[in-house]
Design a protein around this motif. Structure first.
Motif, PDB file in Angstrom:
ATOM      1  N   ARG A  67       0.828  -1.209   0.000  1.00 58.59           N
ATOM      2  CA  ARG A  67       0.000   0.000   0.000  1.00 58.59           C
ATOM      3  C   ARG A  67       0.864   1.262   0.000  1.00 58.59           C
ATOM      4  N   ASN A 183     -11.773  -5.819   8.542  1.00 62.88           N
ATOM      5  CA  ASN A 183     -12.727  -5.034   7.767  1.00 62.88           C
ATOM      6  C   ASN A 183     -13.612  -5.979   6.949  1.00 62.88           C
ATOM      7  N   ASP A 206     -16.437  -9.437   1.156  1.00 59.27           N
ATOM      8  CA  ASP A 206     -14.986  -9.333   0.991  1.00 59.27           C
ATOM      9  C   ASP A 206     -14.427  -8.883   2.322  1.00 59.27           C
ATOM     10  N   THR A 207     -13.669  -9.713   2.978  1.00 58.76           N
ATOM     11  CA  THR A 207     -13.125  -9.285   4.268  1.00 58.76           C
ATOM     12  C   THR A 207     -11.610  -9.245   4.233  1.00 58.76           C
ATOM     13  N   GLY A 208     -11.046  -8.404   5.073  1.00 57.41           N
ATOM     14  CA  GLY A 208      -9.595  -8.299   5.108  1.00 57.41           C
ATOM     15  C   GLY A 208      -9.096  -7.994   6.506  1.00 57.41           C
TER      16      GLY A 208
HETATM   17  N1  SER Z   1     -11.034  -5.077   0.582  1.00 56.35           N
HETATM   18  C1  SER Z   1     -11.088  -4.736   1.960  1.00 56.35           C
HETATM   19  C2  SER Z   1      -9.797  -4.150   2.478  1.00 56.35           C
HETATM   20  O1  SER Z   1      -8.807  -4.221   1.799  1.00 56.35           O
HETATM   21  C3  SER Z   1     -11.431  -5.941   2.763  1.00 56.35           C
HETATM   22  O2  SER Z   1     -10.703  -7.025   2.346  1.00 56.35           O
HETATM   23  O3  SER Z   1      -9.763  -3.645   3.555  1.00 56.35           O
END
Ligand code: SER
Length: 556
Positions: A67, A183, A206-208
């Motif tokens: 990121r 998230n 979609d979890t992260g």
């Molecule tokens: N796409 C979301 C994130 O990157 C959850 O996976 O936070």
């Protein structure tokens, strides 16, 4: 609980509950509108939009992410550039109720984190999207008291899309001890290029959850840097400046992973980011009075920590260390004089665009490094002026090329145009034969020959040289049109044009494209059709510094 166990337990938990475990995709995304893979869902984007998933409806991954948006934040207790993201995903299999229940069970029962440490956030609603009352209700039923369920706006509780367009939706987050850990995104919408939302036919999950942050809370540490993911190498660094120490630790880890994907330091795109973080690390090393070559042992530790999960780190160890060592050597030489130079110009009270460009061009200071040094001194950098100086420099070099050939008559100019076109064909052919990691590092044209420097870690084999030559000649035989277009930089890059120095061109740029094969931002001049080039021959392929190869070629 070690990070290795947390990662294993996460995947086992979802596998047991009907999820297919899918390997991490590359850090280099297929979507040209983003530089890196920054979320677990990226590789699954089409399955949210109705394309059939080959893995079934429910999957889980541990995804390598990078990121760039967090580079500036690194140094606090939880932000990182590179991270491993644990995630479960559903493409129409289950939705809010199931997703929240699964997340709660894993955190609470498997990882044994008590409810008292959890705070939840949900989407509070706005003009376009209604409040997510359903998620709040589900959390309440699971025993989270109402006062610990907070409603937030778009900024915090709405996620996506990655890149220009794609699935997105409201989120609910699990915070543990005040740290955002997990998230959960409920993909209900498609956002198009004009930021317009339309409901998706099939809703998705979609979890992260960042493994590093999970380790931090599960191991009860004050920061991610004290977990067993960082401890084995960060302890090698002095504690005199905590921020510098953390930045070095994060950036060296990020660099190791980027290089393992074939990225090399350069002035464009991913290579620019790699160079920026490596050079930033070297500068912080100076602040901590570290000895020269301090990066190598750190990189070796990083490889040790990750080699079981990412065996490519071990198999590419020699390449990774060489790239780091070379960049360190290259930058070491100019860093000290560059910093002195910076000190001198800083006395004027601000850094002009010209000075910032001089620091970039002569001392190899990425613009961001100059900005950082300026910030420490409380002075400003003229970024617009930097861009203008950059643009002017390009024009001068272009004029130089024209002058060089102008003097010897029209014939030479035409020959230069052809060699320019040959350079684009060569660049595209190298990328096709050797891989997408090939990036232009430099190019020089005389009336006789072209010279092209590009990133590639090893000597090309004879077959590869032949293949590249053949491919260029095939394109010459096809007599394709060399199309010229004027557009703005963003549009050019989004359409897949190769560019020098990502995000740094102001205003209009010229894009030259050869149908289905090559597209580059370039000042020209170029041939009108590839057929004008007659025949292309590579004279020499040699090293031009580590990680960089040089080709000389002629047209006959
Ligand atoms: N796409 C979301 C994130 O990157 C959850 O996976 O936070």
């Amino acid at each position: 609980m070690t990070f290795a166990k947390l990662r294993r337990d996460f995947l086992a938990f979802f596998e047991k509950r009907g999820h297919k475990i899918v390997p991490s995709s590359s850090l280099m995304p297929t979507d040209p509108s983003v530089l890196f893979t920054s979320a677990g869902m990226q590789q699954f984007k089409p399955y949210y939009l109705g394309e059939k998933s080959p893995y079934g409806l429910n999957v889980a991954t541990c995804q390598k992410c990078f990121r760039t948006s967090d580079i500036e934040e690194v140094g606090d207790e939880s932000h990182l550039t590179f991270l491993e993201m644990l995630g479960n995903f559903s493409f129409g299999g289950y939705f809010k109720k199931e997703a929240i229940k699964l997340a709660f069970e894993l955190v609470n029962s498997t990882f044994q984190i008590p409810k008292s440490k959890m705070t939840i956030t949900v989407f509070g609603g706005d003009k376009e999207v209604p409040e997510d009352k359903e998620s709040a209700e589900i959390w309440k039923k699971l025993g989270i008291p109402e006062e610990k369920i907070k409603k937030c706006g778009r900024e915090d509780n709405f996620w996506g899309p990655t890149g220009e367009e794609g699935p997105c939706g409201p989120t609910t987050e699990i915070h543990i001890n005040g740290i955002e850990v997990w998230n959960l995104v409920f993909n209900e919408f498609y956002q198009n290029k004009n930021k317009k939302l339309t409901p998706l036919e099939q809703k998705g999950v979609d979890t992260g959850m960042g493994l590093e942050r999970l380790a931090m809370v599960a191991q009860n540490k004050p920061s991610v840097f004290e977990t067993d993911l960082f401890e084995p190498f960060i302890r090698e660094l002095p504690e005199t400046n905590i921020k510098a120490r953390r930045i070095i630790a994060d950036h060296i880890r990020g660099s190791v992973f980027l290089i393992s994907e074939g990225i090399l330091p350069s002035n464009v795109e991913q290579g620019y980011i790699l160079r920026r973080i490596l050079r930033r690390t070297i500068r912080y090393g100076k602040l901590l009075n570290l000895v020269k070559q301090f990066l190598i042992p750190l990189a070796q530790r990083v490889i040790e920590i990750y080699k079981d999960i990412y065996p490519e780190l071990k198999s590419k160890e020699a390449d990774i260390l060489t790239v780091i060592q070379n960049e360190e050597e290259k930058f070491e030489k100019t860093l000290e004089i560059g910093i002195k130079q910076f000190g001198k110009v800083a006395l004027r009270g601000a850094i002009s665009g010209k000075d910032a460009f001089h620091l970039f061009d002569t001392y190899g200071f990425p613009l961001e490094l100059t900005q950082e040094l300026a910030k420490e001194k409380g002075i400003k950098v003229d970024t617009e002026g930097f861009k203008a100086a950059f643009e002017k420099h390009r024009e001068i070099s272009r004029a130089g090329v024209e002058k060089k050939f102008g003097g010897v008559g029209k014939g030479a100019t035409i020959e230069a145009a052809k060699l320019h076109t040959a350079t684009h064909l060569l660049h595209a052919a190298l990328r096709e034969v050797l891989g997408e990691h090939v990036q232009q590092m430099g190019s020089d044209i005389t009336s006789q020959r072209l010279r092209f420097d590009f990133s590639h870690p090893v000597k090309m084999t004879q077959e590869q040289v032949k293949k590249v030559e053949d491919l260029v000649n095939q394109k010459i035989r096809e007599d394709l049109e060399v199309k010229k277009e004027e557009t703005d930089y963003q549009t050019a890059v989004k359409s897949g044009a190769l560019a020098f120095f990502k995000d740094k061109y102001p205003g209009k740029v010229t894009v030259y494209s050869i149908r289905g094969f090559s597209k580059e931002i370039c000042a020209g001049p170029h041939a009108k059709k590839t057929g004008e080039l007659s025949h292309f021959r590579i004279i020499k392929e040699e090293s031009s510094g580590s990680g960089v190869r040089r080709i000389r070629a002629i047209l006959k």
